[in-house]
Scaffold this active site. Structure first.
Site, PDB file in Angstrom:
ATOM      1  N   HIS A  72       7.118 -10.155  -3.326  1.00  0.00           N
ATOM      2  CA  HIS A  72       6.345  -9.780  -4.513  1.00  0.00           C
ATOM      3  C   HIS A  72       6.971  -8.541  -5.140  1.00  0.00           C
ATOM      4  O   HIS A  72       7.420  -7.627  -4.445  1.00  0.00           O
ATOM      5  CB  HIS A  72       4.859  -9.590  -4.193  1.00  0.00           C
ATOM      6  CG  HIS A  72       4.514  -8.401  -3.375  1.00  0.00           C
ATOM      7  ND1 HIS A  72       4.398  -7.134  -3.898  1.00  0.00           N
ATOM      8  CD2 HIS A  72       4.215  -8.276  -2.057  1.00  0.00           C
ATOM      9  CE1 HIS A  72       4.052  -6.278  -2.958  1.00  0.00           C
ATOM     10  NE2 HIS A  72       3.935  -6.942  -1.817  1.00  0.00           N
ATOM     11  N   ASP A  74       5.409  -6.689  -7.641  1.00  0.00           N
ATOM     12  CA  ASP A  74       4.428  -5.722  -8.128  1.00  0.00           C
ATOM     13  C   ASP A  74       4.190  -4.652  -7.073  1.00  0.00           C
ATOM     14  O   ASP A  74       4.450  -4.848  -5.886  1.00  0.00           O
ATOM     15  CB  ASP A  74       3.109  -6.405  -8.489  1.00  0.00           C
ATOM     16  CG  ASP A  74       2.444  -7.085  -7.298  1.00  0.00           C
ATOM     17  OD1 ASP A  74       3.149  -7.805  -6.564  1.00  0.00           O
ATOM     18  OD2 ASP A  74       1.236  -6.893  -7.085  1.00  0.00           O
ATOM     19  N   ASP A 105       7.725  -1.818   0.007  1.00  0.00           N
ATOM     20  CA  ASP A 105       6.703  -2.820  -0.354  1.00  0.00           C
ATOM     21  C   ASP A 105       6.829  -3.212  -1.824  1.00  0.00           C
ATOM     22  O   ASP A 105       6.023  -2.783  -2.636  1.00  0.00           O
ATOM     23  CB  ASP A 105       5.315  -2.255  -0.054  1.00  0.00           C
ATOM     24  CG  ASP A 105       4.208  -3.284  -0.188  1.00  0.00           C
ATOM     25  OD1 ASP A 105       4.477  -4.482  -0.005  1.00  0.00           O
ATOM     26  OD2 ASP A 105       3.078  -2.877  -0.487  1.00  0.00           O
ATOM     27  N   GLU A 139       0.577  -9.765  -6.366  1.00  0.00           N
ATOM     28  CA  GLU A 139       0.160  -9.927  -4.975  1.00  0.00           C
ATOM     29  C   GLU A 139      -0.756  -8.802  -4.538  1.00  0.00           C
ATOM     30  O   GLU A 139      -1.617  -9.000  -3.675  1.00  0.00           O
ATOM     31  CB  GLU A 139       1.400  -9.986  -4.078  1.00  0.00           C
ATOM     32  CG  GLU A 139       1.132 -10.372  -2.622  1.00  0.00           C
ATOM     33  CD  GLU A 139       0.821  -9.176  -1.719  1.00  0.00           C
ATOM     34  OE1 GLU A 139       0.446  -9.414  -0.558  1.00  0.00           O
ATOM     35  OE2 GLU A 139       0.948  -8.012  -2.170  1.00  0.00           O
ATOM     36  N   GLU A 140      -0.593  -7.624  -5.129  1.00  0.00           N
ATOM     37  CA  GLU A 140      -1.452  -6.499  -4.770  1.00  0.00           C
ATOM     38  C   GLU A 140      -2.891  -6.718  -5.239  1.00  0.00           C
ATOM     39  O   GLU A 140      -3.812  -6.075  -4.733  1.00  0.00           O
ATOM     40  CB  GLU A 140      -0.901  -5.195  -5.358  1.00  0.00           C
ATOM     41  CG  GLU A 140       0.469  -4.790  -4.835  1.00  0.00           C
ATOM     42  CD  GLU A 140       0.462  -4.322  -3.388  1.00  0.00           C
ATOM     43  OE1 GLU A 140      -0.623  -4.349  -2.754  1.00  0.00           O
ATOM     44  OE2 GLU A 140       1.523  -3.942  -2.880  1.00  0.00           O
ATOM     45  N   GLU A 163       7.801  -9.552   3.503  1.00  0.00           N
ATOM     46  CA  GLU A 163       7.067  -8.334   3.845  1.00  0.00           C
ATOM     47  C   GLU A 163       7.649  -7.710   5.117  1.00  0.00           C
ATOM     48  O   GLU A 163       8.197  -8.395   5.979  1.00  0.00           O
ATOM     49  CB  GLU A 163       5.585  -8.640   4.063  1.00  0.00           C
ATOM     50  CG  GLU A 163       4.847  -9.145   2.836  1.00  0.00           C
ATOM     51  CD  GLU A 163       4.313  -8.021   1.953  1.00  0.00           C
ATOM     52  OE1 GLU A 163       4.729  -6.858   2.142  1.00  0.00           O
ATOM     53  OE2 GLU A 163       3.483  -8.316   1.082  1.00  0.00           O
ATOM     54  N   HIS A 363       2.525   1.971   0.253  1.00  0.00           N
ATOM     55  CA  HIS A 363       1.444   2.639  -0.476  1.00  0.00           C
ATOM     56  C   HIS A 363       1.341   4.128  -0.159  1.00  0.00           C
ATOM     57  O   HIS A 363       0.323   4.750  -0.457  1.00  0.00           O
ATOM     58  CB  HIS A 363       0.087   1.972  -0.198  1.00  0.00           C
ATOM     59  CG  HIS A 363       0.021   0.521  -0.561  1.00  0.00           C
ATOM     60  ND1 HIS A 363      -1.165  -0.187  -0.556  1.00  0.00           N
ATOM     61  CD2 HIS A 363       0.955  -0.362  -0.950  1.00  0.00           C
ATOM     62  CE1 HIS A 363      -0.939  -1.445  -0.918  1.00  0.00           C
ATOM     63  NE2 HIS A 363       0.355  -1.566  -1.159  1.00  0.00           N
TER      64      HIS A 363
END
Length: 390
Positions: A72, A74, A105, A139-140, A163, A363
């Site tokens: 992903h 995003d 990420d 995806e987030e 991931e 994050h």
């Protein structure tokens, strides 16, 4: 280990990090990634109506398998950039690490996938089947729908989720459900509370009941979980009035085989067991948003758990390819939720996870990815693709 030239890989990762791509704002990164895919030798490169970027490395033909690598593109935002010691969008390389929002990420994995594809595009005779790489969006916000759009188009035999695994091989993942519980009361002036029913006090009873809910466990995936993540009363703020409603959100981590009906039923029975005239309802939260292309996404927030047979051809073929690439992966499982809930959990497509870095960095302030993990991941993606598509 298969040779991967680190300089162009690191530079590609830096350029990905330099383009902000918060969920629903991935347009610029998707367009840039499409340009790079074409320059690196991918064919049939395009952006779909959802906003995902997809490219193919065609094999020599002859009815081989289709392998999809998914990352992903995003990220979450950077609400407090002043707390960072590095520029969140600088892609600074220092002390063997690359820093920036999305480094781990998961722009690093996406860059590694593209460079692996470039390696294979230069030697298509090594592939009997076709390799696809997708950079999926949003995806987030909710795991699965974007990848589902890609799967409908590509129809892969196998899927690799990029991931972070620390270069181990993930063969399963707990699922995730978001539950919304509403406790109902009766408003009354706070000077005469006996004339009403306080919804917050009702919710307190619900919370106590749910603390005693017995959940299962799995030897690979671990313990199923029910965690309170938010609570608020209405009206808020109250003005000398008993709240007539109270809302709570619970995060439910799922095991293989759990269904929406079963998960909701467990909570409903726990509430009913409280008796005392308790009035409370439970439902699945719903994701409802537009992607940057204007595509409307609406779905219940229920992402199933999944496991892949460790003795099956996907896992064994991937292990062979990774070992030939100079890696020595152990078998593990994701503790968090991924797009694999769509490929494996919903659709039953054999799926594994392999990616660079530690998910603990995701994050975070000063998010980083170790360069050794980045280059090893590119070699690993090329190696497992060669093995599975040989």
């Amino acid at each position: 280990m298969s040779y991967v030239s680190p300089e162009p890989l690191i530079e590609l990762c830096r350029r990905f990090i330099a383009i902000p791509s918060v969920m629903q704002e991935e347009r610029e990164l998707a367009a840039f990634a499409a340009e790079r895919m074409e320059a690196l030798g991918f064919t049939d490169v395009h952006l779909d109506e959802f906003g995902n970027v997809i490219g193919r490395v065609a094999g020599r033909g002859g009815g081989g398998k289709r392998l999809l690598l998914d990352a992903h593109i995003d990220t979450i935002g950077v609400p407090e950039p002043d707390k960072w010691r590095t520029d969140p969008f600088g892609g600074e390389v220092r002390d063997g690490r690359i820093y920036g929002r999305g480094a781990v990420d998961m722009k690093g994995a996406f860059a590694a996938m593209l460079m692996a594809g470039a390696m294979l595009a230069g030697d298509r005779r090594a592939l009997a089947g076709d390799l696809y790489v997708s950079g999926t969006v949003c995806e987030e916000l909710v795991e699965g729908p974007a990848l589902g759009h890609v799967l409908a188009e590509v129809n892969p035999d196998w899927v690799v989720i990029g991931e972070s695994t620390g270069l181990s091989l993930a063969i399963g993942q707990r699922g995730r459900a978001e539950l919304r519980i509403t406790a109902h009361g009766q408003p009354a002036h706070s000077s005469t509370p006996h004339l009403g029913v306080n919804a917050v006090e009702q919710m307190a009873v619900v919370m106590e009941q749910l603390r005693g809910l017995q959940l299962g466990a799995d030897p690979l995936l671990g313990q199923a979980i029910l965690a309170l993540t938010a609570i608020i009363s209405s009206p808020y703020p109250g003005q000398s009035v008993l709240p007539d409603r109270c809302f709570a959100t619970y995060d439910r981590r799922l095991l293989v085989g759990e269904t929406p009906t079963g998960v909701l039923g467990d909570v409903k029975r726990a509430i009913a067991a409280a008796g005392k005239g308790l009035q409370a309802t439970v439902e699945l939260a719903r994701a409802d948003f537009l992607t940057y292309t204007g595509y409307h996404v609406e779905r219940e927030c229920f992402a199933p758990a999944w496991k892949t047979d460790p003795e099956g051809p996907l896992v064994q073929g991937a292990l062979t390819g990774l070992r030939k690439a100079g890696l020595n992966p152990s078998l593990t499982a994701y503790a968090f939720c991924t797009n694999g809930s769509e490929s494996a959990g919903r659709l039953g497509i054999p799926t594994i996870g392999f990616g660079p870095g530690s998910e603990a960095q995701a994050h975070t302030v000063d998010e980083y990815l170790e360069l050794s993990q980045l280059t090893a991941a590119a070699a690993g993606y090329a190696g497992l693709a060669r093995s599975l598509l040989a």
